[in-house]
Design a protein around this motif. Structure first.
Motif, short mmCIF file in Angstrom:
data_model
loop_
_atom_site.label_atom_id
_atom_site.label_comp_id
_atom_site.label_asym_id
_atom_site.label_seq_id
_atom_site.Cartn_x
_atom_site.Cartn_y
_atom_site.Cartn_z
N LYS A 89 -41.67 -2.95 8.22
CA LYS A 89 -41.67 -2.21 6.96
C LYS A 89 -41.83 -0.71 7.20
O LYS A 89 -41.30 0.11 6.45
CB LYS A 89 -42.80 -2.73 6.06
N GLN A 90 -42.56 -0.37 8.25
CA GLN A 90 -42.73 1.03 8.58
C GLN A 90 -41.47 1.62 9.21
O GLN A 90 -41.11 2.77 8.94
CB GLN A 90 -43.90 1.21 9.55
N LYS A 91 -40.80 0.82 10.04
CA LYS A 91 -39.75 1.37 10.89
C LYS A 91 -38.33 1.02 10.44
O LYS A 91 -37.38 1.67 10.88
CB LYS A 91 -39.99 0.91 12.33
N ILE A 92 -38.15 -0.02 9.64
CA ILE A 92 -36.83 -0.34 9.11
C ILE A 92 -36.85 -0.12 7.61
O ILE A 92 -37.50 -0.85 6.86
CB ILE A 92 -36.43 -1.80 9.42
N GLN A 93 -36.16 0.90 7.16
CA GLN A 93 -36.09 1.23 5.74
C GLN A 93 -34.69 1.06 5.17
O GLN A 93 -34.50 1.17 3.95
CB GLN A 93 -36.57 2.68 5.54
N HIS A 94 -33.73 0.78 6.06
CA HIS A 94 -32.34 0.61 5.63
C HIS A 94 -31.73 -0.57 6.38
O HIS A 94 -31.76 -0.60 7.62
CB HIS A 94 -31.51 1.87 5.90
N GLY A 393 -26.40 10.20 11.47
CA GLY A 393 -27.13 10.63 10.29
C GLY A 393 -28.64 10.52 10.47
O GLY A 393 -29.14 9.86 11.39
N PRO A 394 -29.39 11.13 9.56
CA PRO A 394 -30.85 11.13 9.67
C PRO A 394 -31.50 9.77 9.43
O PRO A 394 -32.67 9.58 9.78
CB PRO A 394 -31.28 12.15 8.60
N ASP A 395 -30.77 8.80 8.84
CA ASP A 395 -31.36 7.49 8.57
C ASP A 395 -31.29 6.54 9.77
O ASP A 395 -31.87 5.45 9.72
CB ASP A 395 -30.64 6.83 7.38
N TRP A 396 -30.59 6.95 10.85
CA TRP A 396 -30.44 6.06 12.00
C TRP A 396 -31.78 5.56 12.52
O TRP A 396 -31.93 4.38 12.84
CB TRP A 396 -29.69 6.77 13.13
N LYS A 397 -32.77 6.42 12.55
CA LYS A 397 -34.06 6.06 13.17
C LYS A 397 -34.79 4.96 12.41
O LYS A 397 -35.75 4.37 12.93
CB LYS A 397 -34.96 7.29 13.26
N ASN A 398 -34.32 4.65 11.19
CA ASN A 398 -34.98 3.62 10.38
C ASN A 398 -34.01 2.56 9.88
O ASN A 398 -34.21 1.98 8.81
CB ASN A 398 -35.66 4.27 9.16
N THR A 399 -32.94 2.31 10.66
CA THR A 399 -31.87 1.42 10.18
C THR A 399 -31.69 0.21 11.09
O THR A 399 -31.81 0.30 12.31
CB THR A 399 -30.54 2.21 10.10
#
Length: 518
Positions: A89-94, A393-399
């Motif tokens: 939940k902390q690390k995967i947001q997408h 993109g900036p969302d990679w770190k949480n995808t």
């Protein structure tokens, strides 16, 4: 280890079953500390023949300690799972689900090292399938062609390809389809039918699909991902968003829906179909979780009767069709979320801008789908472009990206699918996980289907709520809560949330061929 609570915390009922044997039934009392997690009654039989009392006493104490500590295993595993969910939940947001078309696992990854691929001995397949026209038993073979034909993929074709677990009906189904459905001499499958060997037994490797193999080598390959239903593309896409495929007898009434793997949209395709049962978009909307369904403008070539070829139908974000079923779901219309169904160009923009929704589904058009006779290279280039856009993109770190193919397309696979209910599973399809936290070079052998995507999303964003008629607020008569079937694995196993996030791995959209696998 000293356990001071042992004498008061565990009652050992000693039953003398013979002169040489005792049986211990330790069980937990309420005053046992939770940290020692004794949850289940254990039974141990101990041979005491000729055993000195001091030795017996020592062994008895040792067994009691062992029982208590071993009982912690399930609880520890459960705690680990809870920690994994917390990390996720902390690390995967997408979550991004990219769904391509019509390839079996053996067709794309049957020779991938370490995977449950085509049975071989010294690089030579040990399996074959009979060709009823030539009476030859055809072994899987490397197919260098960029265009394939595959075979029919209706529910009857799945049944006959599987053939009671023999997995030997693939060529016969192609031959029969050509006799039944080949009306046009210019149809490429008619040309193929004049050849000695149809291409349902062909396989590819890094020479044709180098990027897909690189993703597998550097991330996670799932070698027991099964189509959720034993049928074709429309029900597969319905399962992808709702864990069911049905036909509803009364418009707007989910209780009127009945199981249907062949024609869930009725005969009037794109005119009046009504999907009244409950879908994941409904649960996401209730929980204020953002979602998007992205459709590539163009055509979709999957046929009304799931045969091999037909005239392509137009496809747009606002047009409900085989690969875009959400516009026909009552919940999507009632919740005012038709605007969440968009063009793929908007997905790449959102990836670039860092505005991806929590959940994304991305479907291709006919040219980029890999659906025969589309070029494999076009599909691979399209998928690579999507993955690159996310990575840049900036969302990679949480995808977390899940890539799969919606059905087997008539291509050979050697693994008989498990049966979880009347609908499936269907045949194996390739599955890949691409993420900064994906385990590197990991092959996931768990039994999976697209239901696992729903389960992952529900655990991540919905607190474990399922598409369950008893709890979701919109009861329907679906035969199974698919996310809860015991055979289904957990996608959390594909991630290592303790590792530093992996840097982007941008690949060329038109790569050089890779090395042969055999």
């Amino acid at each position: 280890m000293r356990l001071p609570f042992l004498s008061k915390g565990i009652d050992s009922v000693v039953r003398q079953t013979s002169l040489t044997q005792i049986t211990l039934f330790p069980f937990m009392r309420q005053d046992v500390p939770d940290s020692f997690c004794m949850k289940k009654q254990r039974k141990i039989t101990l041979n005491t023949s000729h055993m000195p009392k001091t030795m017996f006493s020592f062994i008895l104490r040792f067994l009691l300690v062992t029982i208590v500590m071993s009982a912690c295993t399930n609880s520890t595993s459960s705690n680990t799972s809870q920690k994994s969910k917390s990390f996720s939940k902390q690390k995967i947001q997408h979550v991004v689900i990219i769904m391509q078309e019509n390839r079996s696992f053996d067709h794309y990854f049957g020779t991938f090292p370490g995977a449950d691929g085509i049975p071989m001995n010294n690089g030579v397949p040990t399996v074959c399938v009979n060709d009823p026209r030539t009476n030859l038993c055809v072994k899987p073979y490397h197919d260098p062609n960029n265009v394939n034909f595959g075979g029919p993929h209706r529910d009857i074709d799945a049944t006959n390809d599987i053939n009671g677990g023999k997995m030997d009906g693939f060529i016969k189904q192609v031959r029969d389809a050509k006799v039944t459905f080949c009306k046009n001499a210019f149809n490429p499958v008619c040309t193929a039918s004049s050849q000695t060997m149809v291409d349902a037994m062909g396989y590819h490797d890094a020479r044709e699909i180098p990027n897909y193999w690189t993703y597998a080598e550097q991330n996670v390959l799932q070698d027991h991902m099964f189509e959720p239903n034993a049928s074709w593309s429309l029900p597969s896409h319905l399962f992808m968003v709702s864990a069911w495929a049905a036909k509803c007898q009364q418009q707007g009434d989910p209780k009127s829906c009945q199981n249907d793997l062949e024609t869930p949209d009725k005969a009037t395709r794109w005119v009046g179909a009504d999907y009244a049962w409950t879908d994941l978009a409904y649960l996401l909307h209730k929980a204020n979780v953002s979602w998007g369904y992205y459709v590539a403008d163009g055509t979709e070539p999957d046929c009304v009767d799931a045969t091999i070829f037909c005239v392509p139908h137009p496809q747009h974000a606002g047009t409900p069709n085989i690969w875009n079923p959400l516009p026909y779901f009552d919940t999507v219309k009632q919740d005012g979320e038709m605007g969440n169904i968009k063009q793929v160009a908007e997905f790449t923009k959102a990836a670039k801008d860092g505005t991806l929704p929590s959940v994304s589904w991305v479907v291709p058009n006919g040219k980029t789908s890999e659906h025969p006779p589309s070029l494999i290279s076009d599909g691979q280039a399209y998928v690579t472009g999507l993955v690159n856009a996310i990575m840049q993109g900036p969302d990679w770190k949480n995808t977390a990206i899940f890539l799969s193919w919606d059905d087997w397309g008539g291509f050979y696979d050697h693994v008989a699918p498990p049966k979880v209910d009347a609908n499936g599973y269907g045949l194996r399809v390739p599955g890949l996980v691409i993420s900064p936290y994906a385990r590197k070079g990991f092959i996931d052998h768990q039994v999976l289907s697209f239901d696992a995507y729903l389960k992952f999303i529900e655990d991540l964003f919905l607190g474990g709520q399922r598409l369950d008629p008893k709890t979701d607020g919109r009861p329907d008569p679906r035969p199974t809560v698919r996310e809860n079937v015991p055979q289904l694995g957990n996608l959390m196993a594909d991630f290592d949330f303790t590792q530093p996030p992996r840097l982007p791995m941008l690949l060329p959209t038109n790569p050089e061929p890779g090395q042969p696998s055999t």
